[in-house]
Design a protein around this motif. Structure first.
Motif, PDB file in Angstrom:
ATOM      1  N   VAL A 315       0.831  -1.213   0.000  1.00  0.00           N
ATOM      2  CA  VAL A 315       0.000   0.000   0.000  1.00  0.00           C
ATOM      3  C   VAL A 315       0.866   1.265   0.000  1.00  0.00           C
ATOM      4  CG1 VAL A 315      -1.698   1.321   1.311  1.00  0.00           C
ATOM      5  CG2 VAL A 315      -1.965  -1.152   1.073  1.00  0.00           C
ATOM      6  N   LEU A 316       1.884   1.323   0.871  1.00  0.00           N
ATOM      7  CA  LEU A 316       2.715   2.524   0.921  1.00  0.00           C
ATOM      8  C   LEU A 316       3.605   2.641  -0.324  1.00  0.00           C
ATOM      9  CD1 LEU A 316       3.695   2.849   4.692  1.00  0.00           C
ATOM     10  CD2 LEU A 316       1.857   3.927   3.436  1.00  0.00           C
ATOM     11  N   GLY A 317       3.916   1.522  -0.954  1.00  0.00           N
ATOM     12  CA  GLY A 317       4.681   1.573  -2.202  1.00  0.00           C
ATOM     13  C   GLY A 317       3.937   2.332  -3.296  1.00  0.00           C
ATOM     14  N   LEU A 318       2.607   2.295  -3.243  1.00  0.00           N
ATOM     15  CA  LEU A 318       1.789   2.992  -4.251  1.00  0.00           C
ATOM     16  C   LEU A 318       1.993   4.500  -4.207  1.00  0.00           C
ATOM     17  CD1 LEU A 318      -1.627   1.143  -3.767  1.00  0.00           C
ATOM     18  CD2 LEU A 318      -0.026   0.834  -5.658  1.00  0.00           C
ATOM     19  N   THR A 319       2.317   5.032  -3.033  1.00  0.00           N
ATOM     20  CA  THR A 319       2.360   6.490  -2.864  1.00  0.00           C
ATOM     21  C   THR A 319       3.736   7.085  -3.160  1.00  0.00           C
ATOM     22  OG1 THR A 319       2.995   6.344  -0.538  1.00  0.00           O
ATOM     23  CG2 THR A 319       0.642   6.273  -1.026  1.00  0.00           C
ATOM     24  N   GLN A 320       4.728   6.254  -3.469  1.00  0.00           N
ATOM     25  CA  GLN A 320       6.102   6.751  -3.607  1.00  0.00           C
ATOM     26  C   GLN A 320       6.356   7.387  -4.978  1.00  0.00           C
ATOM     27  OE1 GLN A 320       7.903   6.742  -0.782  1.00  0.00           O
ATOM     28  NE2 GLN A 320       6.025   5.816   0.014  1.00  0.00           N
ATOM     29  N   THR A 321       7.136   8.471  -4.966  1.00  0.00           N
ATOM     30  CA  THR A 321       7.518   9.109  -6.238  1.00  0.00           C
ATOM     31  C   THR A 321       9.013   8.972  -6.489  1.00  0.00           C
ATOM     32  OG1 THR A 321       7.776  11.201  -5.059  1.00  0.00           O
ATOM     33  CG2 THR A 321       5.652  10.806  -6.151  1.00  0.00           C
ATOM     34  N   ASP A 322       9.742   8.384  -5.541  1.00  0.00           N
ATOM     35  CA  ASP A 322      11.179   8.176  -5.699  1.00  0.00           C
ATOM     36  C   ASP A 322      11.415   6.679  -5.884  1.00  0.00           C
ATOM     37  OD1 ASP A 322      14.073   9.574  -4.965  1.00  0.00           O
ATOM     38  OD2 ASP A 322      13.979   7.476  -4.374  1.00  0.00           O
ATOM     39  N   LEU A 323      12.189   6.322  -6.910  1.00  0.00           N
ATOM     40  CA  LEU A 323      12.352   4.904  -7.227  1.00  0.00           C
ATOM     41  C   LEU A 323      13.056   4.126  -6.121  1.00  0.00           C
ATOM     42  CD1 LEU A 323      13.105   4.948 -11.035  1.00  0.00           C
ATOM     43  CD2 LEU A 323      11.530   3.410  -9.905  1.00  0.00           C
ATOM     44  N   LYS A 324      14.046   4.743  -5.456  1.00  0.00           N
ATOM     45  CA  LYS A 324      14.742   4.025  -4.391  1.00  0.00           C
ATOM     46  C   LYS A 324      13.800   3.769  -3.207  1.00  0.00           C
ATOM     47  CE  LYS A 324      19.235   5.039  -3.625  1.00  0.00           C
ATOM     48  NZ  LYS A 324      20.444   5.895  -3.454  1.00  0.00           N
ATOM     49  N   ARG A 325      12.948   4.747  -2.888  1.00  0.00           N
ATOM     50  CA  ARG A 325      11.972   4.525  -1.811  1.00  0.00           C
ATOM     51  C   ARG A 325      10.927   3.478  -2.233  1.00  0.00           C
ATOM     52  NH1 ARG A 325      12.288   8.334   2.329  1.00  0.00           N
ATOM     53  NH2 ARG A 325      10.236   7.753   3.120  1.00  0.00           N
ATOM     54  N   MET A 326      10.557   3.505  -3.506  1.00  0.00           N
ATOM     55  CA  MET A 326       9.606   2.511  -3.996  1.00  0.00           C
ATOM     56  C   MET A 326      10.179   1.098  -3.852  1.00  0.00           C
ATOM     57  SD  MET A 326       8.134   1.942  -7.813  1.00  0.00           S
ATOM     58  CE  MET A 326       9.309   0.649  -8.169  1.00  0.00           C
ATOM     59  N   LEU A 327      11.461   0.939  -4.211  1.00  0.00           N
ATOM     60  CA  LEU A 327      12.097  -0.373  -4.082  1.00  0.00           C
ATOM     61  C   LEU A 327      12.264  -0.759  -2.609  1.00  0.00           C
ATOM     62  CD1 LEU A 327      14.734  -0.180  -6.962  1.00  0.00           C
ATOM     63  CD2 LEU A 327      12.739  -1.679  -6.850  1.00  0.00           C
TER      64      LEU A 327
END
Length: 515
Positions: A315-327
């Motif tokens: 769920v929190l991965g959906l809100t990320q705009t930075d690729l490193k934070r998404m990973l």
């Protein structure tokens, strides 16, 4: 009379190779001229890790306890040691990349210089590099290999510290965005110290309940009539909390997004792959060997934490705009999927479990894919270094077809799309959990996978179906080290997805702990 413990040097060879290379690296740092340090350090670190990999493979089939009962040499230890050594060697190649950054390294020239000072700005473009990262990383790899082979809780704690302390340091050595990097290192250090304290407190409680820190003795005590009671259960809970922190499992994940974003990208790749393998190796050994007869005490705990981790990561991965934070959130979700494999526990007398082989396979597949994804991240650059904001990846398929295709492959593997290693790994751990009756957990895992697939596919849509920005980032031409890493990880991701049989059989064959 004090008797010397029995020591099998052959069984300890992988650890001796890696720790020996790390010690030689420290001596090189002290005595070699600055001009020759970098190539020498890279060579020593690679010789140590590849030596550890080869000697681990030669130990296949060994089953013994050595070093006075403190270290186990068995299937899971050897498989995971080889995995850590191989992934560590790939990470070190990313460390050694010299052709992407104008300053010829992702690491700071002099870590002691205050960020933003005139001297720091002067060193920003200097070709010098802080070569201590190589012995530090090699010590961390050695600590991880010791962690998965530890047969008593005290050795496990020492290994935890040996792998953690170098990681705290190298997280803060980024050449660009230094304040962000230093903030990441401080957060990691402070939260890591809390986690170590939890582990140590749990160790004390387990020792108080059972009178031993040896995993086999704890197993016997927990199987007794009294079962150790409340003290043992509390000790187990605190030990598991300390280990879940290292594995970046929610709700013990607060450090993960900030540290992944702030650390130099090669270090993030190293942490995401190797630390995950080491932490889950220790979790498997602790739960299967020390507490294998009392799975009722840890099953509900692991069940609940697996659900929390999958939901939080997806769920929190959906809100990320930075690729490193998404990973980073992807890593948290994958930790939940791995815990479904841990729950696939077979009640064999020697701590075997139907989930053990699939979990080890998943760790190998996930580690290779993650290192590949971060290697691609290092190629896409703007004036400030790596371009990690999602908007900067728009239209990348038109700027560099090959880079976009490789990244798309890794993202599809992380999403678990068929014919990639990610699908094979998920299928194996989910099947093991269903065999053990945990089908409701697998249902949650499938829903979380579907949600998480959205943010992987969003990046692919951006790369191929969006217009590239006029002043968008450039795609760097990788040097030999990064090219080698990408070649190995792409090949492994495809092969483990299309013909995984041999490696799955190897993991299944290794899935037997020695008491």
């Amino acid at each position: 009379m004090i008797e010397a413990p029995d020591l099998s040097l052959a069984a300890l060879a992988p650890l001796l190779f890696v720790f020996g290379a790390a010690c030689v690296g420290v001596l090189v740092e002290a005595f070699a001229p600055r001009d020759v340090r970098h190539p020498v350090q890279v060579a020593i670190a690679l010789v140590g890790t590849l030596g550890g990999l080869v000697t681990s493979l030669l130990l296949a089939g060994e089953r013994q306890v050595t070093a006075g009962g403190a270290l186990a040499v068995d299937g899971p230890a050897v498989f995971l040691e080889a995995t850590i050594a191989g992934l560590g060697a790939l990470s070190l190649l990313l460390f050694a990349e010299r052709s992407l950054d104008p300053a010829r390294s992702a690491f700071v020239a002099a870590a002691a210089v205050p960020a933003g000072s005139p001297r720091d700005r002067e060193l920003m473009t200097a070709p010098r590099v802080q070569t201590e990262v190589y012995p530090l990383a090699t010590f961390a790899i050695g600590g991880m290999m010791l962690f998965v082979a530890a047969n008593d809780l005290l050795v496990m704690f020492v290994a935890l510290e040996v792998l953690s302390l170098p990681l705290y340091l190298i997280s803060g050595l980024a050449r660009r965005r230094r304040l962000l990097s230093q903030e990441a290192a401080v957060k990691y250090f402070l939260l890591g110290a809390f986690a170590s304290a939890f582990f140590l407190y749990g160790l004390a409680l387990v020792y108080g309940a059972t009178g031993s820190i040896r995993l086999s003795a704890i197993r016997e005590a927990s199987a007794g009539e009294a079962g150790g009671g409340v003290l043992l259960v509390l000790g187990l809970a605190l030990l598991v909390v300390g280990l879940l922190f290292k594995a970046s499992v929610a709700p013990f994940h607060a450090w993960t997004p900030d540290v992944y974003q702030g650390a130099p990208t090669p270090v993030t790749a190293f942490m995401a792959a190797c630390t995950k393998v080491a932490a889950f190796g220790a979790i498997l050994r602790l739960l299967y060997v020390a507490f294998g007869t009392s799975e009722w005490t840890w099953r509900p705990l692991v069940y609940g934490i697996a659900i929390v981790s999958m939901v939080v990561g997806a769920v929190l991965g959906l809100t990320q705009t930075d690729l490193k934070r998404m990973l980073a959130y992807s890593s948290i979700a994958h930790a939940g999927f791995l815990l479904t494999g841990v729950l696939g526990y077979g009640s064999g007398p020697d701590g075997t479990g139907s989930g053990l082989g699939p979990t080890m396979f998943y760790l190998l597949a996930y580690g290779l894919t993650t290192i590949g994804a971060f290697a691609v991240l290092t190629l896409v650059r703007d004036g400030d270094g790596e371009a990690t904001h999602l908007s900067q990846w728009a239209g990348l398929g038109r700027r560099s077809t090959l880079t976009a295709a490789v990244m798309a492959l890794f993202l599809l593997a992380l999403a678990g799309i068929p014919l990639t290693s990610g699908f094979t790994g998920k299928f194996a751990v989910f099947r093991a959990a269903i065999d053990d009756g945990a089908w409701p957990l697998v249902l949650v895992a499938l829903l979380a996978s579907a949600v998480a697939a959205f943010f992987y596919l969003r990046v692919i849509v951006l790369m191929y179906f969006s217009e590239p920005a006029v002043d968008g980032p450039t795609v760097g031409v990788p040097g030999l080290p990064t090219t080698l890493v990408l070649a190995v990880t792409v090949t492994a991701t495809v092969v483990l997805g299309v013909v995984p049989g041999a490696v799955l059989d190897l993991a299944e064959g290794a899935a037997r702990f020695v008491g």
